[in-house]
Design a protein around this motif. Structure first.
Motif, PDB file in Angstrom:
ATOM      1  N   VAL A 243       0.689  -1.094  -0.110  1.00  0.00           N
ATOM      2  CA  VAL A 243      -0.273  -0.103  -0.033  1.00  0.00           C
ATOM      3  C   VAL A 243       1.049   1.347  -0.151  1.00  0.00           C
ATOM      4  CG1 VAL A 243      -1.747   1.496   1.302  1.00  0.00           C
ATOM      5  CG2 VAL A 243      -1.967  -1.268   1.315  1.00  0.00           C
ATOM      6  N   ALA A 244       1.711   1.245   0.891  1.00  0.00           N
ATOM      7  CA  ALA A 244       2.677   2.516   1.049  1.00  0.00           C
ATOM      8  C   ALA A 244       3.427   2.627  -0.201  1.00  0.00           C
ATOM      9  CB  ALA A 244       3.695   2.291   1.984  1.00  0.00           C
ATOM     10  N   GLY A 245       3.790   1.584  -0.697  1.00  0.00           N
ATOM     11  CA  GLY A 245       4.971   1.825  -2.015  1.00  0.00           C
ATOM     12  C   GLY A 245       4.122   2.139  -3.341  1.00  0.00           C
ATOM     13  N   VAL A 246       2.705   1.407  -3.538  1.00  0.00           N
ATOM     14  CA  VAL A 246       2.072   1.934  -4.561  1.00  0.00           C
ATOM     15  C   VAL A 246       1.842   3.302  -4.661  1.00  0.00           C
ATOM     16  CG1 VAL A 246      -0.334   1.507  -5.363  1.00  0.00           C
ATOM     17  CG2 VAL A 246       1.422  -0.483  -4.977  1.00  0.00           C
ATOM     18  N   VAL A 247       1.084   3.707  -3.359  1.00  0.00           N
ATOM     19  CA  VAL A 247       0.797   5.369  -3.336  1.00  0.00           C
ATOM     20  C   VAL A 247       2.000   6.264  -3.477  1.00  0.00           C
ATOM     21  CG1 VAL A 247       0.157   7.034  -1.500  1.00  0.00           C
ATOM     22  CG2 VAL A 247      -1.071   4.504  -1.787  1.00  0.00           C
ATOM     23  N   ILE A 248       3.105   5.642  -2.932  1.00  0.00           N
ATOM     24  CA  ILE A 248       4.365   6.779  -3.226  1.00  0.00           C
ATOM     25  C   ILE A 248       4.548   6.619  -4.671  1.00  0.00           C
ATOM     26  CG2 ILE A 248       6.467   7.080  -2.574  1.00  0.00           C
ATOM     27  CD1 ILE A 248       5.901   5.977   0.142  1.00  0.00           C
ATOM     28  N   GLY A 249       4.729   5.446  -5.221  1.00  0.00           N
ATOM     29  CA  GLY A 249       5.200   5.432  -6.565  1.00  0.00           C
ATOM     30  C   GLY A 249       4.214   5.867  -7.504  1.00  0.00           C
ATOM     31  N   LEU A 250       3.045   5.977  -7.390  1.00  0.00           N
ATOM     32  CA  LEU A 250       1.965   6.547  -8.033  1.00  0.00           C
ATOM     33  C   LEU A 250       2.208   8.028  -8.000  1.00  0.00           C
ATOM     34  CD1 LEU A 250      -0.628   5.333  -9.431  1.00  0.00           C
ATOM     35  CD2 LEU A 250      -1.941   5.790  -7.285  1.00  0.00           C
ATOM     36  N   PHE A 251       2.381   8.692  -6.814  1.00  0.00           N
ATOM     37  CA  PHE A 251       2.405  10.071  -6.704  1.00  0.00           C
ATOM     38  C   PHE A 251       3.549  10.442  -7.320  1.00  0.00           C
ATOM     39  CE2 PHE A 251      -0.688  10.342  -3.348  1.00  0.00           C
ATOM     40  CZ  PHE A 251      -1.350  11.673  -3.525  1.00  0.00           C
ATOM     41  N   ALA A 252       4.569   9.682  -7.290  1.00  0.00           N
ATOM     42  CA  ALA A 252       5.986  10.204  -7.946  1.00  0.00           C
ATOM     43  C   ALA A 252       5.748  10.063  -9.524  1.00  0.00           C
ATOM     44  CB  ALA A 252       7.183   9.376  -7.277  1.00  0.00           C
ATOM     45  N   GLY A 253       5.106   9.059  -9.868  1.00  0.00           N
ATOM     46  CA  GLY A 253       5.067   8.818 -11.391  1.00  0.00           C
ATOM     47  C   GLY A 253       4.174   9.897 -12.012  1.00  0.00           C
ATOM     48  N   TYR A 254       3.127   9.997 -11.150  1.00  0.00           N
ATOM     49  CA  TYR A 254       2.167  11.082 -11.878  1.00  0.00           C
ATOM     50  C   TYR A 254       2.432  12.728 -11.759  1.00  0.00           C
ATOM     51  CZ  TYR A 254      -2.406  13.253 -12.661  1.00  0.00           C
ATOM     52  OH  TYR A 254      -3.554  13.829 -13.106  1.00  0.00           O
ATOM     53  N   TYR A 255       3.008  13.052 -10.586  1.00  0.00           N
ATOM     54  CA  TYR A 255       3.513  14.464 -10.550  1.00  0.00           C
ATOM     55  C   TYR A 255       4.934  14.751 -10.852  1.00  0.00           C
ATOM     56  CZ  TYR A 255      -0.880  15.543  -7.483  1.00  0.00           C
ATOM     57  OH  TYR A 255      -2.196  15.900  -7.430  1.00  0.00           O
ATOM     58  N   GLY A 256       5.701  13.626 -10.701  1.00  0.00           N
ATOM     59  CA  GLY A 256       7.007  13.833 -11.368  1.00  0.00           C
ATOM     60  C   GLY A 256       7.783  14.902 -10.531  1.00  0.00           C
ATOM     61  N   ARG A 257       8.516  15.850 -11.037  1.00  0.00           N
ATOM     62  CA  ARG A 257       9.207  17.039 -10.690  1.00  0.00           C
ATOM     63  C   ARG A 257       9.994  16.551  -9.393  1.00  0.00           C
ATOM     64  NH1 ARG A 257       4.737  21.576 -11.669  1.00  0.00           N
ATOM     65  NH2 ARG A 257       3.671  19.907 -12.340  1.00  0.00           N
ATOM     66  N   TRP A 258       9.962  17.519  -8.306  1.00  0.00           N
ATOM     67  CA  TRP A 258      10.823  17.339  -6.968  1.00  0.00           C
ATOM     68  C   TRP A 258      10.383  16.097  -6.216  1.00  0.00           C
ATOM     69  CZ3 TRP A 258       8.975  17.206  -2.239  1.00  0.00           C
ATOM     70  CH2 TRP A 258       7.420  17.441  -2.127  1.00  0.00           C
ATOM     71  N   PHE A 259       9.109  15.884  -6.228  1.00  0.00           N
ATOM     72  CA  PHE A 259       8.665  14.614  -5.537  1.00  0.00           C
ATOM     73  C   PHE A 259       9.322  13.442  -6.070  1.00  0.00           C
ATOM     74  CE2 PHE A 259       5.830  11.496  -4.217  1.00  0.00           C
ATOM     75  CZ  PHE A 259       5.901  11.562  -2.735  1.00  0.00           C
TER      76      PHE A 259
END
Lengths: 312, 287
Positions: free
Chosen positions: B101-117
């Motif tokens: 759950v943690a990894g999917v959410v973090i990976g999703l945010f990172a892949g979707y928003y990109g940039r500094w995150f």
């Protein structure tokens, strides 16, 4: 090429920085006062104050980290409270035997995996391929410590083929003592080696030069073998480097099971004796080992295949 | 790009899924269900208490009364193996769910928003993957102290990275696809796009990895138990049982053999599920 090497070396720096932060933070995970935890039963107010001072526990956290880095720069990673020796010496003198065991196990692992992966790739989707995959799927879940115990029981106690444990007296005797542990680790990593090699070989089977070769009437096994050898063993290097962590994990457990005085058994012993400084340093050393392996893999690619360094 | 919309309608249920998945998936599911059932019904199926000391004496070889024999304290090994399945299946399950759950959410945010995150997440992934999995888990447990709870904390801190890396990569690769652009041009909110449109398309590989992670967690949990750093005796756990039986292996090998076989068999079924999932995904969504 030189530009590639320099660039690749620079890429290590942020990872090394991150690794140092993680290793530094580890000791901060100790619940309560780390100084008391480190001293255990020996804790007296004076000693606690001394250790607090030594670790800089009274300083703000970023200054503790700077201090940690400064000490590390001078090769000072603290000392073992259990062995009364510096972490650096204690660990470094155990590295050769561990590296020998890892290399031995890696070679044996490839010796096991290559023939099976080749057969599976050539006879793809055949009964033989399915059987090989099924057996190795079953082998993934074999706990290495259990396998080691069983192999020692059968091959050392019952058949007396191998020595039971220890590291021997150097040279060939040491290799002799490491044979069974290395075989255990090799069997432990062989499922993921077979899996990765099989799919990389299948990729090759679909490439143009194999099609041409087959059309010319060459045997698939010869083609695959020439691919493994001629292309500078790149696929083997890849498969091994991807599995470095798995290999090191297995080695740590097996060293402890067979009583081999390497870095792995030092790590387990230090955890059990709450020798936090050593745990911290061994963790750092093993992470650096992985980073170095990955670096050497990339450099080996670049040396073997000029396209890599051009793509940068 | 056959299946963006098809998968987006939701992940197939296990039943619908198993009709398309091959026999490995079905065998794997059946095997795990049987093990879970045996573990749950152990008190009904077997007359022994897992921690009751046997009056008949210890280290009895397998017999009709004790199919797996008894251990050094005269406890029935079959009973203990089944009770241990509860702990070890729990180790696998919790060890997968939290990081997944943690990894999917973090990976999703990172892949979707990109940039500094994304840049930060990418660096953290690089750093954590530099450590061999077992070494970092051992090191964290060493600091926190032995026990199951601390093992879960260690697993959670280490394993999410693998899921984040998978999902981030997948998310980056589908970000520019037509259905993503369509969702955006329809003015959907970021949250809706991420969880309704992006997530179903990128999560499959994370589930496949989850199966091998399950095996990895059981092996790690048993290894920690073996070294006295995981589940504490007298609670039955496969690794703990192997450690305790080790000194008697020459005269009574069954004490060690059966808990180990339990790990092998359980891992085998879980791996079959993973292989079945992977095969189906390849068939539904060929790259």
């Amino acid at each position: 090429m030189i530009r590639y090497v320099v660039g690749r070396l620079f890429l290590i720096l942020p990872v090394l920085f991150g690794v140092s932060v993680v290793v530094f933070m580890l000791v901060r995970l100790i619940p309560g006062n780390p100084a008391i935890a480190i001293l255990g039963e020996r804790a007296t107010p004076q000693l606690v104050a001394q250790v607090e001072n030594q670790l800089g526990l009274n300083l703000p956290i970023w200054r503790q980290y700077v201090r940690f880095l400064g000490n590390a720069w001078r090769g000072d990673f603290g000392a073992s409270f259990y062995y009364q020796e510096s972490a650096w010496r204690l660990t470094l003198e155990r590295i050769p035997i561990t590296l020998t065991l890892i290399a031995f196990a890696a070679l044996l692992g490839l010796a096991i995996a290559v023939p099976f992966a080749m057969v599976a790739a050539i006879r793809r989707e055949s009964v033989l391929d399915h059987a090989i995959r099924l057996v190795f799927t079953g082998a993934i879940g074999i706990p290495s410590f259990w396998l080691g115990i069983i192999l020692a029981l059968v091959l050392s106690v019952r058949v007396r083929l191998f020595p039971i444990g220890g590291a021997g007296s150097g040279g060939l005797d040491t290799l002799w003592h490491l044979a069974l542990p290395a075989l255990t680790i090799a069997l432990h990593i062989s499922p993921s080696l077979v899996r990765a090699l099989r799919s990389s070989l299948i990729e090759v089977m679909n490439s143009d030069y194999v099609t041409t070769g087959l059309a010319m009437g060459l045997r698939p096994a010869m083609l695959l073998f020439s691919y493994l050898l001629r292309n500078g063993l790149t696929p083997l290097i890849t498969v091994l480097s991807v599995n470095t962590g798995w290999l090191i994990g297995g080695t740590i457990i097996i060293e402890q099971v067979f009583g081999i005085p390497g870095v792995g058994s030092l790590l387990i012993t230090s955890i059990l004796t709450r020798d936090y400084t050593i745990v911290q340093f061994v963790t750092l050393v093993l992470a650096v080992l992985v980073i170095l392996v990955n670096l050497m893999t990339d450099l080996a690619y670049a040396a073997l295949d000029p396209r890599v360094s051009f793509q940068g | 790009m056959i299946s963006g919309a098809a998968i987006a309608r939701g992940l197939p249920t296990i039943r619908r899924f198993s009709s398309t998945a091959g026999w490995p998936f079905r065998v794997g599911i059946a095997g795990i269900l049987v093990i879970a059932l045996l573990a749950a019904l152990a008190p009904v199926l077997l007359p022994y208490d897992p921690s009751a000391l046997g009056l008949a004496g210890g280290l009895q070889p397998p017999s009709r009364a004790h199919p797996f024999g008894t251990d050094q304290l005269g406890r029935d090994i079959l009973t203990r193996v089944l009770y241990a399945a509860r702990i070890d299946l729990q180790i696998g399950t919790i060890g997968v769910i939290i990081p997944l759950v943690a990894g999917v959410v973090i990976g999703l945010f990172a892949g979707y928003y990109g940039r500094w995150f994304d840049a930060v997440v990418g660096r953290v992934i690089d750093v954590v993957t530099a450590f061999p999995f077992l070494v970092l888990v051992l090191a964290i447990v060493a600091m926190l102290g032995p026990g199951l709870r601390n093992f879960y904390i260690a697993i959670s801190l280490v394993s999410w990275v693998a899921y984040a890396r998978i999902v981030r990569g997948e998310a980056l690769s589908v970000r520019g696809r037509e259905y993503m652009l369509a969702a955006r041009s329809l003015g959907y909110s970021n949250a809706r796009i991420m969880f309704r449109h992006l997530l179903p398309n990128v999560v499959a590989q994370a589930f496949v990895f989850g199966m091998s992670d399950f095996v990895l967690d059981i092996l790690a949990g048993a290894s920690l138990g073996f070294f006295g750093l995981g589940v504490q005796p007298p609670t039955p756990e496969w690794g703990v049982m192997i450690a305790q039986g080790r000194n008697f292996i020459v005269t009574a090998p069954w004490v060690v053999i059966f808990p180990g076989l339990a790990i092998v068999v359980t891992s085998f079924f879980v791996s079959l599920i993973g292989d079945g999932l992977a095969d189906t995904i390849r068939r539904v969504n060929p790259v």
